[in-house]
Design a protein around this motif. Structure first.
Motif, PDB file in Angstrom:
ATOM      1  N   ALA A 211       0.637  -1.320   0.066  1.00 56.16           N
ATOM      2  CA  ALA A 211      -0.156  -0.091  -0.108  1.00 56.16           C
ATOM      3  C   ALA A 211       0.852   1.358   0.001  1.00 56.16           C
ATOM      4  CB  ALA A 211      -0.868   0.003   1.179  1.00 56.16           C
ATOM      5  N   TYR A 212       0.519   2.213  -0.602  1.00 56.20           N
ATOM      6  CA  TYR A 212       1.299   3.755  -0.632  1.00 56.20           C
ATOM      7  C   TYR A 212       1.242   4.179   0.697  1.00 56.20           C
ATOM      8  CZ  TYR A 212       1.138   3.476  -5.804  1.00 56.20           C
ATOM      9  OH  TYR A 212       1.406   3.192  -7.113  1.00 56.20           O
ATOM     10  N   THR A 213       0.349   4.023   1.432  1.00 60.93           N
ATOM     11  CA  THR A 213       0.509   4.588   2.744  1.00 60.93           C
ATOM     12  C   THR A 213       1.565   4.017   3.557  1.00 60.93           C
ATOM     13  OG1 THR A 213      -1.285   2.623   3.595  1.00 60.93           O
ATOM     14  CG2 THR A 213      -2.001   5.035   3.052  1.00 60.93           C
ATOM     15  N   LEU A 214       2.045   2.784   3.325  1.00 62.65           N
ATOM     16  CA  LEU A 214       3.208   2.358   3.910  1.00 62.65           C
ATOM     17  C   LEU A 214       4.430   2.520   3.279  1.00 62.65           C
ATOM     18  CD1 LEU A 214       4.631   0.403   6.177  1.00 62.65           C
ATOM     19  CD2 LEU A 214       4.097  -1.631   4.565  1.00 62.65           C
ATOM     20  N   ILE A 215       4.608   2.548   1.940  1.00 58.77           N
ATOM     21  CA  ILE A 215       5.486   2.727   1.080  1.00 58.77           C
ATOM     22  C   ILE A 215       6.135   4.291   1.119  1.00 58.77           C
ATOM     23  CG2 ILE A 215       6.527   3.144  -1.322  1.00 58.77           C
ATOM     24  CD1 ILE A 215       4.643   0.859  -2.146  1.00 58.77           C
ATOM     25  N   ASP A 216       5.194   5.117   1.364  1.00 57.39           N
ATOM     26  CA  ASP A 216       5.465   6.551   1.470  1.00 57.39           C
ATOM     27  C   ASP A 216       6.143   6.834   2.866  1.00 57.39           C
ATOM     28  OD1 ASP A 216       4.865   9.752   0.753  1.00 57.39           O
ATOM     29  OD2 ASP A 216       4.594   9.172   2.717  1.00 57.39           O
ATOM     30  N   ARG A 217       5.749   6.036   4.136  1.00 53.25           N
ATOM     31  CA  ARG A 217       6.319   6.171   5.318  1.00 53.25           C
ATOM     32  C   ARG A 217       7.602   5.594   5.343  1.00 53.25           C
ATOM     33  NH1 ARG A 217       5.555  10.083   7.573  1.00 53.25           N
ATOM     34  NH2 ARG A 217       5.322  10.872   5.495  1.00 53.25           N
ATOM     35  N   LEU A 218       7.967   4.473   4.680  1.00 58.09           N
ATOM     36  CA  LEU A 218       9.116   3.766   4.656  1.00 58.09           C
ATOM     37  C   LEU A 218      10.309   4.666   3.850  1.00 58.09           C
ATOM     38  CD1 LEU A 218       8.135   0.197   3.994  1.00 58.09           C
ATOM     39  CD2 LEU A 218       8.760   1.273   6.032  1.00 58.09           C
ATOM     40  N   PHE A 219       9.749   5.275   2.971  1.00 58.87           N
ATOM     41  CA  PHE A 219      10.824   6.245   1.981  1.00 58.87           C
ATOM     42  C   PHE A 219      10.970   7.438   2.861  1.00 58.87           C
ATOM     43  CE2 PHE A 219       9.518   3.955  -2.003  1.00 58.87           C
ATOM     44  CZ  PHE A 219      10.985   4.081  -2.533  1.00 58.87           C
ATOM     45  N   SER A 220      10.003   8.006   3.567  1.00 61.27           N
ATOM     46  CA  SER A 220      10.407   9.268   4.229  1.00 61.27           C
ATOM     47  C   SER A 220      11.153   8.816   5.703  1.00 61.27           C
ATOM     48  CB  SER A 220       9.145   9.899   4.800  1.00 61.27           C
ATOM     49  OG  SER A 220       8.328   8.809   5.688  1.00 61.27           O
ATOM     50  N   GLN A 221      10.981   7.733   5.981  1.00 56.91           N
ATOM     51  CA  GLN A 221      12.047   7.367   7.374  1.00 56.91           C
ATOM     52  C   GLN A 221      13.164   6.789   6.764  1.00 56.91           C
ATOM     53  OE1 GLN A 221      11.097   7.700  10.527  1.00 56.91           O
ATOM     54  NE2 GLN A 221       9.248   9.016   9.891  1.00 56.91           N
ATOM     55  N   HIS A 222      13.599   6.549   5.586  1.00 57.97           N
ATOM     56  CA  HIS A 222      14.788   6.097   4.869  1.00 57.97           C
ATOM     57  C   HIS A 222      14.871   4.565   5.748  1.00 57.97           C
ATOM     58  CE1 HIS A 222      15.688   9.976   3.428  1.00 57.97           C
ATOM     59  NE2 HIS A 222      15.466  10.450   4.587  1.00 57.97           N
ATOM     60  N   ILE A 223      13.777   3.779   5.544  1.00 55.68           N
ATOM     61  CA  ILE A 223      13.901   2.462   5.848  1.00 55.68           C
ATOM     62  C   ILE A 223      13.778   1.694   4.754  1.00 55.68           C
ATOM     63  CG2 ILE A 223      12.757   0.767   7.153  1.00 55.68           C
ATOM     64  CD1 ILE A 223      11.913   2.778   9.434  1.00 55.68           C
ATOM     65  N   ASP A 224      14.546   0.771   4.461  1.00 56.42           N
ATOM     66  CA  ASP A 224      14.557  -0.173   3.272  1.00 56.42           C
ATOM     67  C   ASP A 224      13.469  -1.434   3.343  1.00 56.42           C
ATOM     68  OD1 ASP A 224      16.231   1.093   1.274  1.00 56.42           O
ATOM     69  OD2 ASP A 224      18.037   0.351   2.719  1.00 56.42           O
ATOM     70  N   PHE A 225      13.040  -1.856   2.494  1.00 51.35           N
ATOM     71  CA  PHE A 225      11.944  -2.788   2.398  1.00 51.35           C
ATOM     72  C   PHE A 225      11.833  -3.797   1.285  1.00 51.35           C
ATOM     73  CE2 PHE A 225      10.048   0.818   0.271  1.00 51.35           C
ATOM     74  CZ  PHE A 225       9.717   0.538  -0.995  1.00 51.35           C
ATOM     75  N   ILE A 226      11.282  -4.750   1.752  1.00 49.51           N
ATOM     76  CA  ILE A 226      10.791  -5.959   0.640  1.00 49.51           C
ATOM     77  C   ILE A 226       9.452  -6.322   0.730  1.00 49.51           C
ATOM     78  CG2 ILE A 226      11.331  -8.193  -0.486  1.00 49.51           C
ATOM     79  CD1 ILE A 226      14.106  -7.953   1.064  1.00 49.51           C
ATOM     80  N   ILE A 227       8.579  -5.870  -0.258  1.00 50.32           N
ATOM     81  CA  ILE A 227       7.179  -6.093  -0.182  1.00 50.32           C
ATOM     82  C   ILE A 227       6.763  -6.807  -1.149  1.00 50.32           C
ATOM     83  CG2 ILE A 227       4.981  -5.188  -0.071  1.00 50.32           C
ATOM     84  CD1 ILE A 227       6.198  -2.485   1.094  1.00 50.32           C
ATOM     85  N   ARG A 228       5.969  -7.922  -0.922  1.00 50.90           N
ATOM     86  CA  ARG A 228       5.411  -8.912  -1.833  1.00 50.90           C
ATOM     87  C   ARG A 228       4.445  -7.906  -2.626  1.00 50.90           C
ATOM     88  NH1 ARG A 228       2.383 -14.836  -1.724  1.00 50.90           N
ATOM     89  NH2 ARG A 228       1.888 -15.038  -3.749  1.00 50.90           N
ATOM     90  N   ALA A 229       4.477  -7.775  -3.922  1.00 50.20           N
ATOM     91  CA  ALA A 229       3.647  -7.314  -4.856  1.00 50.20           C
ATOM     92  C   ALA A 229       2.308  -7.897  -5.134  1.00 50.20           C
ATOM     93  CB  ALA A 229       4.360  -6.721  -6.042  1.00 50.20           C
ATOM     94  N   LYS A 230       1.146  -7.088  -5.163  1.00 50.67           N
ATOM     95  CA  LYS A 230      -0.025  -7.690  -5.611  1.00 50.67           C
ATOM     96  C   LYS A 230      -0.436  -7.300  -6.928  1.00 50.67           C
ATOM     97  CE  LYS A 230      -2.721  -4.446  -2.753  1.00 50.67           C
ATOM     98  NZ  LYS A 230      -3.609  -4.598  -1.357  1.00 50.67           N
ATOM     99  N   ARG A 231      -1.417  -7.936  -7.687  1.00 49.81           N
ATOM    100  CA  ARG A 231      -1.687  -7.806  -8.893  1.00 49.81           C
ATOM    101  C   ARG A 231      -2.775  -6.538  -8.684  1.00 49.81           C
ATOM    102  NH1 ARG A 231      -0.494 -11.602 -12.944  1.00 49.81           N
ATOM    103  NH2 ARG A 231       0.273 -13.516 -11.675  1.00 49.81           N
ATOM    104  N   LYS A 232      -2.888  -5.553  -9.630  1.00 50.63           N
ATOM    105  CA  LYS A 232      -4.041  -4.600  -9.645  1.00 50.63           C
ATOM    106  C   LYS A 232      -3.300  -3.603  -8.807  1.00 50.63           C
ATOM    107  CE  LYS A 232      -7.763  -7.354 -11.535  1.00 50.63           C
ATOM    108  NZ  LYS A 232      -9.171  -7.708 -11.225  1.00 50.63           N
TER     109      LYS A 232
END
Length: 454
Positions: A211-232
């Protein structure tokens, strides 16, 4: 091999610090909590040290029986359960959470959690639900804000973030069932202890966190991530699913409505997010913020580098499953869903004390494994320490030694006893997953068939 002195120092430093009345006084002042210092100046059965020890003691039976066993083990006369319940109200729930954070800092500062993944601290995040006591006050407190469905059983929602390489719980919470797991994960990650955040953490998430709500926070906090992508989720992600590429660098552009939502929630002005898509298998694609210099310059990498990326991401994502076994240990062995009170503040004390005991079990099991001498004959299987037996020894011996300032003397014999309780680790064993489904009566039904469970 880590020195026994390091283990003993880490396990005692935080306890000594948090059983000091001045530390409790300063904590209450910083958090705007009233504190009566005279409550701990007179000689009482429940001094601050004795009280903290019983709060942190792994309780699993009636509060009176646990209290009686604890007080007798440290040579103190018995007291009523009501006396303990009254005294523990003097300890703020956040004080136990601060105890956990301070112990984490000591663990990583002293090097007791040395394992890394490609130079990063590898964390995994997973959500769960907790069954609360079936009374109306729990329904009013924990089901507040629930937007979907109906339940006759009070439930709470939580997230557990764990260092999968070192088997240490970094953060956990227990909030109203109406809370979103993404927000709960963000709260933990935004408040990581400094000694943890400085180790370049990489957090693994399942696809429900895509979700963008999580991705945005991770980028702003400079925390790297690995997220399983979902279709659509995004047009670029769907194109990658439909392609035969092993990996690709893409820019994710949220739609205008999503950008407006992010601006409203976080004040974010980001227009796009650059991520790396890696195909781990035919159905599993992960997106990560880990970008190399060559990856930023080119949209694709050579075949050898792509194969390496697939191998690394696949192995990392697979390790996320250990977070689910941790939640199972918390619920089944530490009995996280059994509370010694129905007051929310006391329930949070129980919750964080069991998270603390999980990390103590990990440290003791690791110390016992390091001390255990190899057998003369090579065993057929790799042996591991039985964590359930270790938990029993923590309850019987560890807390008694810690309260009586005798941990250094009993340490060798305690580790020898833990080291005797081993079990074979069989590689590539596949066990049927067990599911628990809650009936309307609040009781659990155990199922091994996934379709039947859902």
């Amino acid at each position: 091999m880590t020195s026994s002195v390091n283990y003993i120092n880490v396990l005692t430093q935080t306890f000594v610090k948090f059983t000091d009345c001045n530390n409790l006084k300063n904590f209450c002042r910083e958090h705007g909590i009233s504190f009566n210092q005279s409550s701990f100046t007179r000689e009482r059965i429940f001094s601050l040290k004795t009280l903290m020890g019983l709060i942190l003691y792994p309780k699993a039976r009636s509060i009176f029986i646990d209290e009686l066993a604890y007080l007798e083990s440290i040579g103190r006369k018995g007291a009523s359960a009501a006396a303990f319940s009254k005294r523990r109200n003097l300890i703020p729930k956040d004080y136990i959470a601060a105890f956990h954070a301070d112990m984490l800092s000591n663990i990583y500062r002293s090097g007791l959690a040395p394992e890394r993944w490609n130079g990063h601290l590898l964390l995994a995040c997973d959500g769960t639900t907790y069954t609360m006591p079936d009374i109306q006050s729990m329904k009013d407190y924990f089901l507040k804000g629930r937007k979907t469905g109906h339940s006759d059983q009070p439930l709470a929602r939580g997230v557990v973030i764990k260092d999968v390489a070192n088997d240490i719980i970094i953060g956990a919470n227990m909030e109203c069932y109406g809370e979103d797991e993404t927000k709960l994960a963000v709260r933990i990650l935004e408040n990581l202890p400094k000694d943890v955040s400085e180790l370049s953490p990489v957090v693994i998430f399942d696809r429900k966190y895509c979700a963008y709500t999580l991705i945005d926070r991770l980028f702003s906090q400079h925390i790297d991530f690995i997220i399983r992508a979902k279709r659509k989720f995004n047009a670029e992600v769907d194109k990658f699913f439909a392609s035969d590429l092993k990996e690709q660098i893409v820019d994710l552009y949220p739609v205008s409505q999503t950008r407006k939502k992010l601006r409203h929630m976080y004040g974010s002005e980001a227009t796009h997010y650059r991520v790396r898509l890696v195909r781990c298998s035919a159905d599993v694609v992960v997106m990560t913020s880990l970008l190399t210099d060559s990856a930023i310059a080119d949209d694709t990498l050579d075949e050898a580098t792509s194969d390496y990326a697939v191998q690394q991401m696949s192995s990392a994502y697979t390790r996320r499953w250990t977070d689910e076994t941790t939640i199972g240990f918390l619920k089944n062995n530490l009995q996280l869903e059994i509370f010694s009170s129905t007051k929310p503040d006391i329930m949070y004390q129980d919750f964080y004390s069991k998270v603390i005991n999980y990390n103590i079990v990990t440290l003791l099991a690791r110390a016992a494994a390091e001390m255990r001498l190899p057998r003369k004959k090579c065993p057929m299987h790799i042996l591991g320490i039985n964590r359930n037996d270790t938990l029993g020894i923590v309850a019987i011996k560890f807390w008694k030694a810690l309260i009586l300032n005798n941990l250094k003397n009993v340490w060798p014999d305690m580790l020898k006893q833990i080291g005797r309780n081993t079990f074979p680790i069989i590689q590539n064993r596949h066990n049927p997953r067990v599911f628990r489904k809650i009936k309307t009566s609040g009781k659990y039904v155990t199922m091994t068939n996934y379709k039947e469970a859902i």
